[in-house]
Scaffold this motif. Sequence first.
Motif, PDB file in Angstrom:
ATOM      1  N   GLY A  25       0.806  -1.208   0.000  1.00 23.40           N
ATOM      2  CA  GLY A  25       0.000   0.000   0.000  1.00 23.40           C
ATOM      3  C   GLY A  25       0.842   1.261   0.000  1.00 23.40           C
ATOM      4  O   GLY A  25       0.548   2.227  -0.729  1.00 23.40           O
ATOM      5  N   VAL A  26       1.912   1.271   0.806  1.00 21.73           N
ATOM      6  CA  VAL A  26       2.810   2.439   0.842  1.00 21.73           C
ATOM      7  C   VAL A  26       3.491   2.627  -0.510  1.00 21.73           C
ATOM      8  O   VAL A  26       3.616   3.753  -1.019  1.00 21.73           O
ATOM      9  CB  VAL A  26       3.855   2.270   1.975  1.00 21.73           C
ATOM     10  N   LEU A  32       1.379   7.243  -6.815  1.00 24.96           N
ATOM     11  CA  LEU A  32       0.155   7.852  -7.325  1.00 24.96           C
ATOM     12  C   LEU A  32       0.388   9.333  -7.627  1.00 24.96           C
ATOM     13  O   LEU A  32       1.147  10.007  -6.928  1.00 24.96           O
ATOM     14  CB  LEU A  32      -0.969   7.726  -6.292  1.00 24.96           C
ATOM     15  N   PRO A  33      -0.277   9.866  -8.645  1.00 24.83           N
ATOM     16  CA  PRO A  33      -0.190  11.312  -8.919  1.00 24.83           C
ATOM     17  C   PRO A  33      -0.734  12.110  -7.739  1.00 24.83           C
ATOM     18  O   PRO A  33      -1.602  11.645  -6.993  1.00 24.83           O
ATOM     19  CB  PRO A  33      -1.068  11.484 -10.166  1.00 24.83           C
ATOM     20  N   LEU A  34      -0.228  13.345  -7.575  1.00 23.46           N
ATOM     21  CA  LEU A  34      -0.673  14.180  -6.450  1.00 23.46           C
ATOM     22  C   LEU A  34      -2.173  14.436  -6.493  1.00 23.46           C
ATOM     23  O   LEU A  34      -2.830  14.486  -5.450  1.00 23.46           O
ATOM     24  CB  LEU A  34       0.097  15.502  -6.460  1.00 23.46           C
ATOM     25  N   GLN A  37      -3.851  11.460  -5.076  1.00 25.80           N
ATOM     26  CA  GLN A  37      -3.671  11.411  -3.621  1.00 25.80           C
ATOM     27  C   GLN A  37      -4.620  12.384  -2.923  1.00 25.80           C
ATOM     28  O   GLN A  37      -5.233  12.050  -1.904  1.00 25.80           O
ATOM     29  CB  GLN A  37      -2.221  11.732  -3.267  1.00 25.80           C
ATOM     30  N   ASP A  38      -4.726  13.623  -3.469  1.00 26.22           N
ATOM     31  CA  ASP A  38      -5.629  14.617  -2.874  1.00 26.22           C
ATOM     32  C   ASP A  38      -7.070  14.139  -2.908  1.00 26.22           C
ATOM     33  O   ASP A  38      -7.829  14.301  -1.936  1.00 26.22           O
ATOM     34  CB  ASP A  38      -5.504  15.953  -3.621  1.00 26.22           C
ATOM     35  N   TYR A  39      -7.450  13.530  -4.020  1.00 32.40           N
ATOM     36  CA  TYR A  39      -8.820  13.026  -4.145  1.00 32.40           C
ATOM     37  C   TYR A  39      -9.100  11.935  -3.114  1.00 32.40           C
ATOM     38  O   TYR A  39     -10.147  11.922  -2.460  1.00 32.40           O
ATOM     39  CB  TYR A  39      -9.052  12.474  -5.559  1.00 32.40           C
ATOM     40  N   LEU A  40      -8.134  11.019  -2.964  1.00 36.05           N
ATOM     41  CA  LEU A  40      -8.311   9.938  -1.998  1.00 36.05           C
ATOM     42  C   LEU A  40      -8.408  10.463  -0.577  1.00 36.05           C
ATOM     43  O   LEU A  40      -9.215   9.983   0.230  1.00 36.05           O
ATOM     44  CB  LEU A  40      -7.154   8.935  -2.122  1.00 36.05           C
ATOM     45  N   VAL A  41      -7.560  11.457  -0.259  1.00 33.74           N
ATOM     46  CA  VAL A  41      -7.577  12.028   1.090  1.00 33.74           C
ATOM     47  C   VAL A  41      -8.898  12.728   1.359  1.00 33.74           C
ATOM     48  O   VAL A  41      -9.481  12.618   2.447  1.00 33.74           O
ATOM     49  CB  VAL A  41      -6.392  12.995   1.279  1.00 33.74           C
ATOM     50  N   GLU A  42      -9.410  13.459   0.354  1.00 36.56           N
ATOM     51  CA  GLU A  42     -10.626  14.262   0.554  1.00 36.56           C
ATOM     52  C   GLU A  42     -11.909  13.443   0.458  1.00 36.56           C
ATOM     53  O   GLU A  42     -12.883  13.732   1.148  1.00 36.56           O
ATOM     54  CB  GLU A  42     -10.666  15.384  -0.490  1.00 36.56           C
ATOM     55  N   ARG A  43     -11.929  12.439  -0.394  1.00 38.04           N
ATOM     56  CA  ARG A  43     -13.174  11.720  -0.652  1.00 38.04           C
ATOM     57  C   ARG A  43     -13.124  10.231  -0.240  1.00 38.04           C
ATOM     58  O   ARG A  43     -13.923   9.780   0.575  1.00 38.04           O
ATOM     59  CB  ARG A  43     -13.517  11.796  -2.144  1.00 38.04           C
ATOM     60  N   ALA A  44     -12.215   9.532  -0.836  1.00 39.04           N
ATOM     61  CA  ALA A  44     -12.235   8.070  -0.688  1.00 39.04           C
ATOM     62  C   ALA A  44     -11.937   7.609   0.730  1.00 39.04           C
ATOM     63  O   ALA A  44     -12.605   6.707   1.255  1.00 39.04           O
ATOM     64  CB  ALA A  44     -11.244   7.433  -1.670  1.00 39.04           C
ATOM     65  N   ILE A  45     -10.930   8.221   1.371  1.00 43.15           N
ATOM     66  CA  ILE A  45     -10.550   7.772   2.719  1.00 43.15           C
ATOM     67  C   ILE A  45     -11.675   7.999   3.725  1.00 43.15           C
ATOM     68  O   ILE A  45     -12.013   7.084   4.490  1.00 43.15           O
ATOM     69  CB  ILE A  45      -9.246   8.447   3.166  1.00 43.15           C
ATOM     70  N   PRO A  46     -12.322   9.200   3.777  1.00 44.60           N
ATOM     71  CA  PRO A  46     -13.459   9.360   4.708  1.00 44.60           C
ATOM     72  C   PRO A  46     -14.581   8.357   4.451  1.00 44.60           C
ATOM     73  O   PRO A  46     -15.182   7.835   5.390  1.00 44.60           O
ATOM     74  CB  PRO A  46     -13.926  10.795   4.431  1.00 44.60           C
TER      75      PRO A  46
END
Length: 210
Positions: A25-26, A32-34, A37-46
């Motif tokens: 995973g790391v 991954l493109p920045l 990563q931003d999308y995953l942090v803002e949407r997918a992870i929550p």
Amino acid sequence: MRFAKQTGQANVTAILILLGLIVTGVWIWKRLPLDTQDYLVERAIPIALLSIAVGLLVWFVIGKLRRRWNGRQERNRLIVHFERETSPEKRLDLAFELIERNSYKLQGLERVAPAMAELFITTMKTALGDKQHRIRGMAASHLGVLQDKTTVPLLLAALEDDHAFVRACAALALGRLRASEAKAKLEYVMREDWDQTVRSRAREALERIA
């Protein structure tokens, strides 16, 4: 021994798999493109965290329902066993176990409550002497769960038993019955009994009755 060895091997395998998933995973995350990563942090992870929380809640509810169902199945099995048993000693043991497994509640035991009450009453009257005081006390205590107010005079008499354990159990039963007619006797016991546990049980019974 073989089972313990297999369990240990399974635990090691599970840990290695988990470590492998973390490393993978790391490795994937760093490539991954920045924007991704931003999308995953803002949407997918929550969303993933919310899904995990909901999953844990569902797992907890299902586990609780399963335990309750298993408890009912075991209670029904014991009820049938109690009804078929002919030995008074074994019936008494089964009656004790039924009430204890049912968390000292009457609900679910109504079918056998009269038979158990009769058994406990007989036990209190016949299990006499020093060596049987614990059985006498347990019968008194469990009798209170069955909510049979006709047993109040017997329990009042048990408040004068030679053994403190029996007196404490009788006070507990009267509290469970919320026997208002026992208030005067319980108040006396709370003040005058030499045993601290008996006094405490009498006070607790009075708090339930009030």
